[in-house]
Motif scaffolding. Structure first.
Motif, PDB file in Angstrom:
ATOM      1  N   THR A 152       1.054  -1.009   0.158  1.00  0.00           N
ATOM      2  CA  THR A 152       0.105  -0.137   0.009  1.00  0.00           C
ATOM      3  C   THR A 152       0.878   1.116  -0.085  1.00  0.00           C
ATOM      4  O   THR A 152       1.902   1.081   0.761  1.00  0.00           O
ATOM      5  N   TYR A 162       1.265   5.451  -0.026  1.00  0.00           N
ATOM      6  CA  TYR A 162       0.707   6.971   0.315  1.00  0.00           C
ATOM      7  C   TYR A 162       1.575   7.757  -0.011  1.00  0.00           C
ATOM      8  O   TYR A 162       2.767   8.069   0.460  1.00  0.00           O
ATOM      9  N   ASN A 169      -5.862   4.798  -1.212  1.00  0.00           N
ATOM     10  CA  ASN A 169      -4.640   5.468  -1.175  1.00  0.00           C
ATOM     11  C   ASN A 169      -3.980   5.659  -2.449  1.00  0.00           C
ATOM     12  O   ASN A 169      -4.777   5.087  -3.596  1.00  0.00           O
ATOM     13  N   CYS A 184      -1.845   0.508  -4.747  1.00  0.00           N
ATOM     14  CA  CYS A 184      -1.646  -0.562  -3.940  1.00  0.00           C
ATOM     15  C   CYS A 184      -1.488  -1.744  -4.926  1.00  0.00           C
ATOM     16  O   CYS A 184      -1.436  -1.551  -6.259  1.00  0.00           O
ATOM     17  N   ILE A 219       3.446  -0.958   4.143  1.00  0.00           N
ATOM     18  CA  ILE A 219       2.833   0.459   3.780  1.00  0.00           C
ATOM     19  C   ILE A 219       4.211   1.243   3.556  1.00  0.00           C
ATOM     20  O   ILE A 219       4.790   1.348   4.412  1.00  0.00           O
ATOM     21  N   THR A 230      -6.281   1.050   6.589  1.00  0.00           N
ATOM     22  CA  THR A 230      -4.994   1.417   6.643  1.00  0.00           C
ATOM     23  C   THR A 230      -4.650   2.759   7.069  1.00  0.00           C
ATOM     24  O   THR A 230      -3.703   3.175   7.585  1.00  0.00           O
ATOM     25  N   LEU A 247      -2.057   5.044   9.106  1.00  0.00           N
ATOM     26  CA  LEU A 247      -1.071   6.273   8.693  1.00  0.00           C
ATOM     27  C   LEU A 247      -1.162   7.421   9.382  1.00  0.00           C
ATOM     28  O   LEU A 247      -0.057   7.986   9.671  1.00  0.00           O
TER      29      LEU A 247
END
Length: 172
Positions: free
Chosen positions: A35, A37, A63, A66, A117, A162, A166
């Motif tokens: 994932t 960001y 996001n 992914c 992540i 998720t 974050l």
């Protein structure tokens, strides 16, 4: 269409084998995922609206990107590859954290994933792959948090899982 395989793992992320991606989602088998960001310098998150043609969760916001590492591919490499494939962005990413989730998604599929992540910062604007992304937008974490409360149906299940991780990491 080429067959894409995912890495089956246990709850500690130890590899157990591999399986075709869609079949892993049909069976709800635990597999490795990434994932990403991406933020701009104003600390706004780049959200992606998934292409309407995606096999699950089409049209939902999520996001930046992914995906799944290929067998024998490192998670960092997979995250940077998917960011380029989906959003046309090339930038260094940093691992933020990891998580486990088992979530039903649309079309009777399951996102049962051990997720890694990653985050990054850029001023580049994306060049969307229309097979992956319908649109994008930037928003503050506060605004996204409020939108998640007001309109949770607009977001992917894994984003709802998720995103709080974050926010927590950035508060620390």
């Amino acid at each position: 269409m080429d067959t894409i395989e995912v890495i089956l793992v246990d709850k500690q992320d130890n590899p157990l084998g591999k399986m075709e991606k869609l079949e892993a989602h049909r069976q709800g088998r635990l597999h490795r995922a990434i994932t990403v960001y991406v933020f701009n310098s104003q600390h706004q998150l780049m959200l992606q609206q998934r292409a309407f043609s995606k096999y699950h969760c089409g049209g939902l916001w999520s996001n930046t990107c992914c995906g799944h590492p290929f067998p024998q591919e490192e998670t960092q490499q997979a995250a940077e590859r998917r960011l380029n494939e989906e959003m046309g962005l090339t930038l260094p990413l940093e691992k933020l954290t990891q998580t486990y989730y088992n979530l039903p998604v649309t079309n009777g599929l399951v996102e049962h994933e051990f997720g890694h992540i990653f985050t990054g910062i850029t001023e580049q604007l994306p060049v969307l792959n229309p097979q992956e992304a319908e649109s994008y937008r930037f928003a503050s974490l506060t605004d996204i948090g409020q939108e998640l409360l007001d309109y949770p149906e607009r977001f992917t299940p894994w984003f709802k899982t998720t995103f709080p991780l974050l926010v927590e990491q950035f508060k620390a």
